[in-house]
Design a protein around this motif. Sequence first.
Motif, short mmCIF file in Angstrom:
data_model
loop_
_atom_site.label_atom_id
_atom_site.label_comp_id
_atom_site.label_asym_id
_atom_site.label_seq_id
_atom_site.Cartn_x
_atom_site.Cartn_y
_atom_site.Cartn_z
N CYS A 76 20.11 -22.08 47.61
CA CYS A 76 21.05 -23.05 47.03
C CYS A 76 20.49 -23.53 45.69
O CYS A 76 19.31 -23.88 45.59
CB CYS A 76 21.23 -24.22 47.99
SG CYS A 76 22.15 -25.60 47.28
N CYS A 116 25.66 -29.17 49.99
CA CYS A 116 25.61 -29.52 48.56
C CYS A 116 26.99 -29.34 47.92
O CYS A 116 27.39 -30.13 47.07
CB CYS A 116 24.57 -28.68 47.82
SG CYS A 116 22.88 -29.17 48.22
N CYS A 133 24.69 -24.35 49.06
CA CYS A 133 24.83 -24.43 50.51
C CYS A 133 26.07 -25.31 50.79
O CYS A 133 26.50 -26.06 49.91
CB CYS A 133 23.58 -25.02 51.14
SG CYS A 133 23.37 -26.76 50.84
N CYS A 185 19.45 -27.58 46.51
CA CYS A 185 18.44 -28.03 47.48
C CYS A 185 17.50 -26.90 47.89
O CYS A 185 16.59 -27.13 48.69
CB CYS A 185 19.11 -28.63 48.70
SG CYS A 185 19.87 -27.39 49.76
ZN LIG Z 1 22.06 -27.16 49.03
#
Ligand SMILES: [Zn+2]
Length: 241
Positions: free
Chosen positions: A18, A35, A32, A21
């Motif tokens: 991601c 997020c 992801c 993150c």
């Molecule tokens: Zn993420």
Amino acid sequence: MVYNWIKQLHTRLFPPICRLCLAPTGRNGGLCPECQRELPWLRHTCAGCAIPLPPETSAALCPHCQKTPSPLNDCQALFGYLDPVAQWIQQLKFQQDLTAARLLGELLAQRVPANNNNRPVTLLPVPLHRARLRTRGYNQSLEIARPLTRKGYSLKLDICRKHKATAAQSDLSARERRHNVRGAFSATRSLQGEHFLLVDDVLTTGATLNELARTLKNAGAERVEAWVIARTVDREHGGGY
Ligand SMILES: [Zn+2]
Ligand SMILES: [Zn+2]
């Protein structure tokens, strides 16, 4: 075959993560699900200028667009111009980060409805003046618009050009912005009865999109809509609520 093998090895050594993150994701440069959910999405916005409307109102237009109708038949923005989206747009425009364009374009393609009409709709990324194109090396709006070609829109780049090199809009007031872009675009042929979907990275006062829509309509376009990645939402930049 060798290429596939190298690609598989690369994916095993460096699994896609991601962008925010660093959690593992299925796709390179993607996000992801958590997020993606937390991005500053806009939902209920004015159909003329994409400013957020108060949740309790059922009106389709903000007071400004009710008084002064927009030349756009519809105007939508994916996000408020807030981080991390604002940061990605800056990276795309000023740091040659084309992975940001791919991410933003894919997010846009998830939200823009497919063109299932029998009428063709032409995508028109807001054109850059050739001097700006030369310094940046690419048109960021074109890079963002590319994934929309999978949704039934056609992309033509010879319809309209920006013949006036304008000052950067970000340093100007709302009135100066309108004046700055007046007469900046020209259609290269008659657009009688055609439909367009404009694509741009940021919408602040709407001066650029409105001027472009007026130019297309003066050349005969019947319908002009716009989708932008991000819209400034603070009062100082022409936003309200
Ligand atoms: Zn993420
Ligand atoms: Zn409005």
